[in-house]
Design a protein around this motif. Sequence first.
Motif, mmCIF file in Angstrom:
data_model
loop_
_atom_site.group_PDB
_atom_site.id
_atom_site.type_symbol
_atom_site.label_atom_id
_atom_site.label_comp_id
_atom_site.label_asym_id
_atom_site.label_seq_id
_atom_site.Cartn_x
_atom_site.Cartn_y
_atom_site.Cartn_z
ATOM 1 N N HIS A 205 -3.821 8.797 0.701
ATOM 2 C CA HIS A 205 -3.442 7.442 1.118
ATOM 3 C C HIS A 205 -4.541 6.847 1.973
ATOM 4 C CE1 HIS A 205 -1.147 4.143 3.017
ATOM 5 N NE2 HIS A 205 -0.638 4.084 1.799
ATOM 6 N N SER A 206 -4.582 5.511 1.985
ATOM 7 C CA SER A 206 -5.635 4.852 2.758
ATOM 8 C C SER A 206 -5.519 5.148 4.248
ATOM 9 C CB SER A 206 -5.592 3.345 2.512
ATOM 10 O OG SER A 206 -4.322 2.827 2.845
ATOM 11 N N LEU A 207 -4.306 5.190 4.770
ATOM 12 C CA LEU A 207 -4.095 5.489 6.189
ATOM 13 C C LEU A 207 -4.239 6.993 6.408
ATOM 14 C CD1 LEU A 207 -1.057 3.133 6.747
ATOM 15 C CD2 LEU A 207 -3.226 2.950 7.966
ATOM 16 N N PRO B 2 0.791 -1.235 0.000
ATOM 17 C CA PRO B 2 0.000 0.000 0.000
ATOM 18 C C PRO B 2 0.820 1.279 0.000
ATOM 19 C CG PRO B 2 -0.122 -1.110 2.128
ATOM 20 C CD PRO B 2 0.567 -2.051 1.203
ATOM 21 N N PRO C 172 -9.032 -7.723 5.688
ATOM 22 C CA PRO C 172 -9.017 -6.309 5.264
ATOM 23 C C PRO C 172 -7.792 -5.578 5.778
ATOM 24 C CG PRO C 172 -10.435 -6.553 7.160
ATOM 25 C CD PRO C 172 -9.913 -7.934 6.857
ATOM 26 N N ILE C 173 -6.631 -6.168 5.568
ATOM 27 C CA ILE C 173 -5.382 -5.529 5.991
ATOM 28 C C ILE C 173 -4.415 -5.506 4.814
ATOM 29 C CG2 ILE C 173 -5.605 -6.026 8.440
ATOM 30 C CD1 ILE C 173 -3.865 -8.443 8.071
ATOM 31 N N SER C 174 -3.314 -4.804 4.990
ATOM 32 C CA SER C 174 -2.386 -4.556 3.887
ATOM 33 C C SER C 174 -1.860 -5.844 3.277
ATOM 34 C CB SER C 174 -1.199 -3.742 4.392
ATOM 35 O OG SER C 174 -1.634 -2.599 5.078
ATOM 36 N N PHE D 269 0.915 -0.454 12.694
ATOM 37 C CA PHE D 269 -0.460 -0.452 13.170
ATOM 38 C C PHE D 269 -0.960 -1.875 13.327
ATOM 39 C CE2 PHE D 269 -2.123 -1.315 8.864
ATOM 40 C CZ PHE D 269 -1.060 -0.876 8.082
ATOM 41 N N ASP D 270 -2.112 -2.008 13.972
ATOM 42 C CA ASP D 270 -2.754 -3.320 14.099
ATOM 43 C C ASP D 270 -4.264 -3.118 14.033
ATOM 44 O OD1 ASP D 270 -3.580 -2.543 16.681
ATOM 45 O OD2 ASP D 270 -1.742 -3.325 17.574
ATOM 46 N N TYR D 271 -5.030 -4.155 14.386
ATOM 47 C CA TYR D 271 -6.483 -4.030 14.279
ATOM 48 C C TYR D 271 -7.051 -2.921 15.156
ATOM 49 C CZ TYR D 271 -6.692 -8.730 12.061
ATOM 50 O OH TYR D 271 -6.546 -9.809 11.235
ATOM 51 N N GLN D 272 -6.362 -2.616 16.245
ATOM 52 C CA GLN D 272 -6.903 -1.666 17.218
ATOM 53 C C GLN D 272 -6.277 -0.278 17.147
ATOM 54 O OE1 GLN D 272 -9.436 -2.594 19.100
ATOM 55 N NE2 GLN D 272 -9.357 -4.699 18.348
ATOM 56 N N ASN D 273 -5.055 -0.212 16.684
ATOM 57 C CA ASN D 273 -4.295 1.038 16.794
ATOM 58 C C ASN D 273 -3.840 1.550 15.433
ATOM 59 O OD1 ASN D 273 -4.033 1.028 19.843
ATOM 60 N ND2 ASN D 273 -3.154 -0.967 19.317
ATOM 61 N N PRO D 274 -4.258 2.768 15.067
ATOM 62 C CA PRO D 274 -3.800 3.334 13.790
ATOM 63 C C PRO D 274 -2.339 3.762 13.887
ATOM 64 C CG PRO D 274 -5.113 4.934 14.988
ATOM 65 C CD PRO D 274 -5.159 3.667 15.793
#
Lengths: 379, 76
Positions: A194-196, A159, A293-295, A345-350
């Motif tokens: 960007h997506s993030l 990404p 739904p992750i990179s 990042f992870d599922y909980q933390n941007p």
Amino acid sequence: MRVLVIGGGMGGTIFANLLARRIQQEMKTGKAQITMLSASHDHVYQPGWLYVAMGRATPDELVREQESLLESGIEFHVDPVEEFHLADNHVKCKSGKVHEYDIIVISTGSRPVPENIPGLKENSINCYTAENAVEFFKQLSDFKGGRIAVTVGLPHKCPMIPLELTFAMHDFIKDRGLLDKTEFYYTYPIGRVHSLENVAKWAAPEFDRMGIKYETLFNMKEVDGKNAEVLSEEGAAVKYDLLVAVPPHKGQEVIEKNGLGENGWIPTNRASLHMEGEHGQNVIILGDTTNLPISKAGSTAHFEAETAAENVAATIKIGRPVRSYDGKVFCFIEAGKDRATYAMFDYQNPPQPKAPNGAVHAFKMAYNKLYWASARGLL
Amino acid sequence: MSERVVDARGSFCPGPLMELISTMKVMSVGDTLELLSTDAGSAADVPEWIKKVGHEMLDTEQDSEGTWHIRVRKAK
């Protein structure tokens, strides 16, 4: 316990090596065995293609013999799987040979499909194969001025590459004294660059500072090579003199042919990494092959492989897995030829990316060499 | 006509909207999709894209656990 690994890319290789190190004793005594099946003798460090496209690496620097990366005791065959018989715990390979298993790990990766967008393949350059990265460098080197447009398909591997390519090309053109004759025009599928969100908040001002123009909510529909313009699903048209593509991707054909997942992405439990549905209890999916739904990125495969190796080793030793995958991803972001930052990042933390600097770039350059230790499960 | 659910909860990258766009590309006209998202921004950016491209918004609601359920139909 027979563990069968399908795919000799980043996910499969790190998984197999980490597992082998954890179950050395079981492998020595014949209680466990690891077999890997791959479509190729070679292991390619794909993030390196960015540097090939900029003339800062050659493709041979990015390749090692797969077998040389594997822990001793791992059986390795170059024999691509053609049939998955998950109900019966076996696969059939191109050679006709059948491999049975108790646990199977599928990590077959993804592939660019520029041909899925009319006109894209024949009218653009990209850096998703060694050949394409070399061609990218040739066309960029021959560029004498005009508009360089960047167009991004979905879904895509890595990404960060739309930003990294744009920043890298900017510095490349600047070093050649062509900046005043060149216009960069960056397009992106959603309403920011960007997506993030936090990466976009950093990158947009960087674009402004560098004079890079951008258009968001732009999803390419087709490329009109005759008129040198990209048409979007949103009804816009962007002219180009050199078109740089991040093509859409699909999973491997063998996944689709065997009915394991639409477009080659296998439905996967986000925590256990097991395949969803019937027969998934002994099927683990890693890396780009998941539908999570992750990179789609090497680091995702790496962290998933760590979780999976711990869990399979624990299953062999104590009869059950020990932890869940938390969605961890770590991506370097090259912000030009000599600066970089990163997003973790992870599922909980941007992510909270910092301003790019030379030290992170130096670390990225070092990691490009250290990767081979990472693939061996040492880093 | 088929109905799909895309679970993009906890997705920062590629994120809910990119997941939705990717999935809509492989859907047939008339198919519907329910997007699950924990990103409050989805309630605004999904309708914006759907409107711009000319697809159809069906409904949007947030459940008691904070997850957004956004239903759309592919119209073209």
